[in-house]
Design a protein around this motif. Structure first.
Motif, PDB file in Angstrom:
ATOM      1  N   GLU A 314       0.529  -1.245   0.058  1.00 59.42           N
ATOM      2  CA  GLU A 314       0.079  -0.153   0.236  1.00 59.42           C
ATOM      3  C   GLU A 314       1.301   1.423  -0.216  1.00 59.42           C
ATOM      4  O   GLU A 314       0.172   2.152  -0.403  1.00 59.42           O
ATOM      5  CB  GLU A 314      -1.374   0.135   1.794  1.00 59.42           C
ATOM      6  CG  GLU A 314      -0.522   0.249   2.455  1.00 59.42           C
ATOM      7  CD  GLU A 314       0.585  -1.185   2.941  1.00 59.42           C
ATOM      8  OE1 GLU A 314       0.833  -0.984   4.674  1.00 59.42           O
ATOM      9  OE2 GLU A 314       0.438  -1.909   2.650  1.00 59.42           O
ATOM     10  N   SER A 321      -1.909   2.319  -2.320  1.00 57.63           N
ATOM     11  CA  SER A 321      -3.456   3.044  -1.790  1.00 57.63           C
ATOM     12  C   SER A 321      -3.669   3.906  -2.703  1.00 57.63           C
ATOM     13  O   SER A 321      -2.794   4.838  -2.565  1.00 57.63           O
ATOM     14  CB  SER A 321      -4.004   3.106  -0.347  1.00 57.63           C
ATOM     15  OG  SER A 321      -2.951   3.588   0.340  1.00 57.63           O
ATOM     16  N   GLU A 322      -4.732   3.685  -2.636  1.00 53.04           N
ATOM     17  CA  GLU A 322      -5.279   5.203  -3.790  1.00 53.04           C
ATOM     18  C   GLU A 322      -4.729   6.117  -2.856  1.00 53.04           C
ATOM     19  O   GLU A 322      -4.270   7.384  -3.396  1.00 53.04           O
ATOM     20  CB  GLU A 322      -6.411   5.575  -4.009  1.00 53.04           C
ATOM     21  CG  GLU A 322      -7.242   4.784  -4.626  1.00 53.04           C
ATOM     22  CD  GLU A 322      -8.419   4.912  -5.356  1.00 53.04           C
ATOM     23  OE1 GLU A 322      -9.309   6.174  -4.799  1.00 53.04           O
ATOM     24  OE2 GLU A 322      -9.134   4.098  -6.438  1.00 53.04           O
ATOM     25  N   GLU A 323      -4.985   6.622  -1.146  1.00 50.83           N
ATOM     26  CA  GLU A 323      -4.517   7.900  -0.887  1.00 50.83           C
ATOM     27  C   GLU A 323      -2.844   7.844  -0.893  1.00 50.83           C
ATOM     28  O   GLU A 323      -2.534   8.718  -1.518  1.00 50.83           O
ATOM     29  CB  GLU A 323      -5.169   6.999   0.807  1.00 50.83           C
ATOM     30  CG  GLU A 323      -4.856   8.643   1.669  1.00 50.83           C
ATOM     31  CD  GLU A 323      -4.738   7.913   3.010  1.00 50.83           C
ATOM     32  OE1 GLU A 323      -4.711   9.493   4.440  1.00 50.83           O
ATOM     33  OE2 GLU A 323      -5.759   7.616   3.099  1.00 50.83           O
ATOM     34  N   LYS A 326      -2.324   9.244  -4.126  1.00 52.26           N
ATOM     35  CA  LYS A 326      -2.735  10.676  -4.711  1.00 52.26           C
ATOM     36  C   LYS A 326      -1.665  11.702  -3.580  1.00 52.26           C
ATOM     37  O   LYS A 326      -1.135  13.092  -4.238  1.00 52.26           O
ATOM     38  CB  LYS A 326      -3.777  11.265  -4.043  1.00 52.26           C
ATOM     39  CG  LYS A 326      -4.591  11.784  -4.306  1.00 52.26           C
ATOM     40  CD  LYS A 326      -5.899  12.111  -4.158  1.00 52.26           C
ATOM     41  CE  LYS A 326      -6.621  13.502  -4.322  1.00 52.26           C
ATOM     42  NZ  LYS A 326      -8.510  13.399  -3.997  1.00 52.26           N
ATOM     43  N   LEU A 333      -2.054   7.759 -10.103  1.00 54.73           N
ATOM     44  CA  LEU A 333      -3.821   7.373  -9.834  1.00 54.73           C
ATOM     45  C   LEU A 333      -4.734   7.667 -10.471  1.00 54.73           C
ATOM     46  O   LEU A 333      -5.622   7.152 -11.309  1.00 54.73           O
ATOM     47  CB  LEU A 333      -3.920   8.879  -8.596  1.00 54.73           C
ATOM     48  CG  LEU A 333      -5.494   7.998  -8.059  1.00 54.73           C
ATOM     49  CD1 LEU A 333      -5.200   6.516  -7.479  1.00 54.73           C
ATOM     50  CD2 LEU A 333      -5.943   9.147  -6.772  1.00 54.73           C
ATOM     51  N   GLN A 336      -4.435   4.574 -13.341  1.00 51.73           N
ATOM     52  CA  GLN A 336      -4.937   3.384 -12.877  1.00 51.73           C
ATOM     53  C   GLN A 336      -6.392   3.382 -12.953  1.00 51.73           C
ATOM     54  O   GLN A 336      -6.949   2.662 -13.052  1.00 51.73           O
ATOM     55  CB  GLN A 336      -4.355   3.224 -11.693  1.00 51.73           C
ATOM     56  CG  GLN A 336      -3.021   2.875 -11.261  1.00 51.73           C
ATOM     57  CD  GLN A 336      -2.265   2.133 -10.252  1.00 51.73           C
ATOM     58  OE1 GLN A 336      -2.835   2.646  -9.095  1.00 51.73           O
ATOM     59  NE2 GLN A 336      -1.467   2.641  -9.589  1.00 51.73           N
ATOM     60  N   ARG A 337      -6.812   5.182 -13.030  1.00 51.78           N
ATOM     61  CA  ARG A 337      -8.440   4.746 -13.185  1.00 51.78           C
ATOM     62  C   ARG A 337      -8.817   4.763 -14.378  1.00 51.78           C
ATOM     63  O   ARG A 337     -10.078   5.379 -14.496  1.00 51.78           O
ATOM     64  CB  ARG A 337      -8.671   6.279 -11.885  1.00 51.78           C
ATOM     65  CG  ARG A 337      -9.078   5.749 -10.832  1.00 51.78           C
ATOM     66  CD  ARG A 337      -9.362   6.612 -10.677  1.00 51.78           C
ATOM     67  NE  ARG A 337      -9.816   7.184  -8.471  1.00 51.78           N
ATOM     68  CZ  ARG A 337      -8.931   7.937  -7.896  1.00 51.78           C
ATOM     69  NH1 ARG A 337      -9.572   9.180  -8.633  1.00 51.78           N
ATOM     70  NH2 ARG A 337      -9.616   8.013  -6.675  1.00 51.78           N
TER      71      ARG A 337
END
Length: 345
Positions: A314, A321-323, A326, A333, A336-337
């Motif tokens: 993470e 993790s996204e957090e 970011k 990010l 990845q989206r």
């Protein structure tokens, strides 16, 4: 001590010392002899430490092929005592530091011939020599491994029992489920257990998927402690042992096995399956490194010294993790989206 530990919980073995040392450049592929213990003892000591910190309850003396028949191939038969003693001394030092056990090591001699009684006596002599040299430095029990003849395995067992130490006897099976002297799997292990083996099991040649079905049969055949030590290379039903693997029609063994290596997750899954089957001694053989053993230990619910360095994906700037991503780079990010990268200008 090994029997006390087995009574309390699953015992986790170490991995493939000789193959790992060959990967690191200190063992010669082909003879696979362990002169590294006297030429580069610090390397062997570090690998023992790596396995201990990964969670191994037992480390084996790096004495595989430390017998006359193999050492004479490299002109070092005169170093028999020095190599066996150094191998055991290194393991003993690390084991004492980490509170774990040392297994002395015996293996197939390449001398034994079931039809020649003279070779039986020579096999016993070689086992006795190795046991004597290793025992001076302090062993907790002995593992006789990668033996394909029941007769040779029984000689190893007799030698270990004569030394007054617990014996773990493991047989290797390639294509067939019988020994090279014609005994079926169940029959062979019943003979060994009846003869006084404290632990019996299967090692080398096969990966977990090819070994565990045999181990399940063994579990039904004998009431005592059972061990499995598979290789960390993928096999298949048509090629159930790793030396049979091919790349583009050529043998992959021994220098082209890298594409067949099992992942740490696969070895962790093996450890869980073995425990569920009632296997008490869960180890590994050729190809298995410290990262495999740590994954196996953690799968068994253990926190080991090197769990401090277990993955925390993470926190990775790309796959985390996204957090976390970011915070590091919003563009990653967005990628990845499935969104287009923002204009750099």
């Amino acid at each position: 001590m090994i029997l006390d530990r087995l009574e309390r919980d699953v015992v986790l073995g170490d991995g493939g010392m000789i193959f790992e040392l060959e990967r690191r450049g200190y063992v010669r592929a082909g003879p696979y002899t362990p002169e590294v213990v006297v030429e580069h003892p610090q390397v062997v000591r570090q690998l023992h430490i790596d396995f201990a910190r990964a969670g191994a309850d037992v480390i084996q003396a790096c004495a595989y092929y430390a017998h006359e028949e193999k050492l004479k191939d490299i002109g070092m038969q005169g170093a028999l005592a020095e190599i066996n003693q150094a191998a055991t001394r290194l393991a003993r030092e690390v084991a004492d530091e980490y509170g774990i056990l040392v297994a002395g090591n015996l293996c197939n001699t390449w001398v034994y011939n079931p039809e020649d009684p003279a070779t039986h006596a020579e096999t016993r002599r070689q086992f006795d020599e190795q046991i004597a040299y290793q025992g001076v430095e302090g062993t907790d029990f002995y593992i006789a491994e990668t033996i394909e003849y029941l007769g040779e395995a029984k000689i190893a067992l007799e030698a270990i029992r004569a030394a007054g130490q617990p014996a773990m006897i493991t047989l290797g099976f390639k294509y067939q489920d019988k020994t090279l002297d014609g005994f079926g799997l169940e029959e062979a292990f019943k003979h060994l257990e009846d003869a006084g083996a404290d632990i019996v099991g299967i090692n080398c040649f096969r990966d977990p998927d090819m070994m565990l079905p045999l181990a399940a049969r063994l579990r039904q055949a004998v009431p005592g402690y059972i061990a499995t030590q598979p290789v960390a290379y993928h096999c298949s039903p048509d090629r159930p042992y790793f030396q049979a693997q091919e790349i583009h029609g050529d043998p992959a063994f021994p220098l082209e096995l890298d594409p067949f290596m099992l992942t740490r997750r696969e070895m962790a899954a093996y450890a869980l399956k073995a425990k569920e089957m009632g296997i008490e001694y869960i180890g590994a053989c050729c190809g298995a490194g410290p990262h495999h053993i740590r994954a196996m230990a953690e799968a068994l619910g253990r926190r080991v010294p090197n769990s401090r360095y277990s993955p925390r994906l993470e926190l990775h700037p790309i796959v985390g993790s996204e957090e976390h991503i970011k915070e590091k780079d919003p563009r990653i990010l967005a990628e990845q989206r499935g969104k287009p990268r923002p204009n750099r200008q």
